[in-house]
Design a protein around this motif. Structure first.
Motif, PDB file in Angstrom:
ATOM      1  N   ALA A  59       7.715  18.338  40.057  1.00 56.80           N
ATOM      2  CA  ALA A  59       7.462  19.710  40.213  1.00 56.80           C
ATOM      3  C   ALA A  59       6.228  20.958  39.289  1.00 56.80           C
ATOM      4  N   GLU A  60       6.332  21.806  39.158  1.00 58.60           N
ATOM      5  CA  GLU A  60       5.410  22.568  38.719  1.00 58.60           C
ATOM      6  C   GLU A  60       6.296  23.517  37.727  1.00 58.60           C
ATOM      7  N   ASP A  68       7.857  17.569  49.809  1.00 57.72           N
ATOM      8  CA  ASP A  68       6.687  18.114  49.701  1.00 57.72           C
ATOM      9  C   ASP A  68       6.689  19.850  50.541  1.00 57.72           C
ATOM     10  N   PHE A  69       7.793  20.828  48.875  1.00 53.20           N
ATOM     11  CA  PHE A  69       7.591  21.887  49.444  1.00 53.20           C
ATOM     12  C   PHE A  69       7.708  22.814  48.448  1.00 53.20           C
ATOM     13  N   GLU A  70       6.929  24.741  48.576  1.00 57.31           N
ATOM     14  CA  GLU A  70       6.908  25.694  47.945  1.00 57.31           C
ATOM     15  C   GLU A  70       8.613  26.061  47.431  1.00 57.31           C
ATOM     16  N   TRP A  71       9.095  26.544  46.454  1.00 60.11           N
ATOM     17  CA  TRP A  71      10.239  26.716  46.719  1.00 60.11           C
ATOM     18  C   TRP A  71      10.319  28.458  46.505  1.00 60.11           C
ATOM     19  N   PRO A  78      -0.539  23.070  39.900  1.00 68.02           N
ATOM     20  CA  PRO A  78      -0.484  22.438  41.695  1.00 68.02           C
ATOM     21  C   PRO A  78      -1.469  21.629  41.751  1.00 68.02           C
ATOM     22  N   ARG A 134       6.022  24.278  43.768  1.00 64.14           N
ATOM     23  CA  ARG A 134       6.173  23.027  44.388  1.00 64.14           C
ATOM     24  C   ARG A 134       6.682  21.965  44.095  1.00 64.14           C
ATOM     25  N   SER A 135       7.176  21.038  44.914  1.00 65.05           N
ATOM     26  CA  SER A 135       7.909  20.251  44.298  1.00 65.05           C
ATOM     27  C   SER A 135       7.759  19.036  45.455  1.00 65.05           C
TER      28      SER A 135
END
Length: 136
Positions: free
Chosen positions: A129-130, A106-109, A86, A114-115
């Motif tokens: 991405a994480e 840029d977003f949370e899955w 992160p 996040r990617s």
């Protein structure tokens, strides 16, 4: 039997010099091999990122070739994802913004993680991405 890891990933580029500069200067990867007009290879952790001029890899090797690698290549944008924590994602976003490279997404899955996505000079989709987006 099952492979233990992906050893190398290939992307095909339209401008090898621009791609080399992007992956070395923007992404910070270490060049490990280069053949002018054909390819440039980079170390990335335990793996290797191969960048090929697609036109140069579509033909069968010459009969006397030292390495008889079969023809390969593709057209259109490819994709690669680099693992990041992160904190590193925030650093990547700042770095890319500071270099004038547009963040495409840029977003949370929904499953967590996040990617962020950008494009390389050839239009390939580059993701940071994480690893937890894949449960890793």
């Amino acid at each position: 039997m099952q492979p233990s890891a992906i050893l190398e990933t290939a992307l095909y580029v339209t401008d090898l010099d621009a791609a080399e500069a992007f992956y070395a200067d923007v992404i910070g990867l270490e060049r490990i091999a280069k053949v002018l007009g054909r390819h440039v290879f980079f170390r990335c952790g335990q793996g290797v990122l191969l960048l090929f001029n697609a036109e140069a890899t579509r033909h069968a090797p010459k009969p006397d070739a030292k390495l008889p690698v079969p023809p390969h290549g593709t057209t259109g944008p490819g994709h690669v994802c680099f693992a990041a924590t992160p904190a590193e994602l925030d650093q990547w976003k700042s770095r890319l913004d500071g270099m004038g490279i547009a963040i495409e997404a840029d977003f949370e899955w929904s499953q967590g993680g996040r990617s962020i996505y950008v494009r390389d000079p050839s239009g390939n989709s580059i993701e940071f991405a994480e690893p937890k987006i894949w449960g890793l």
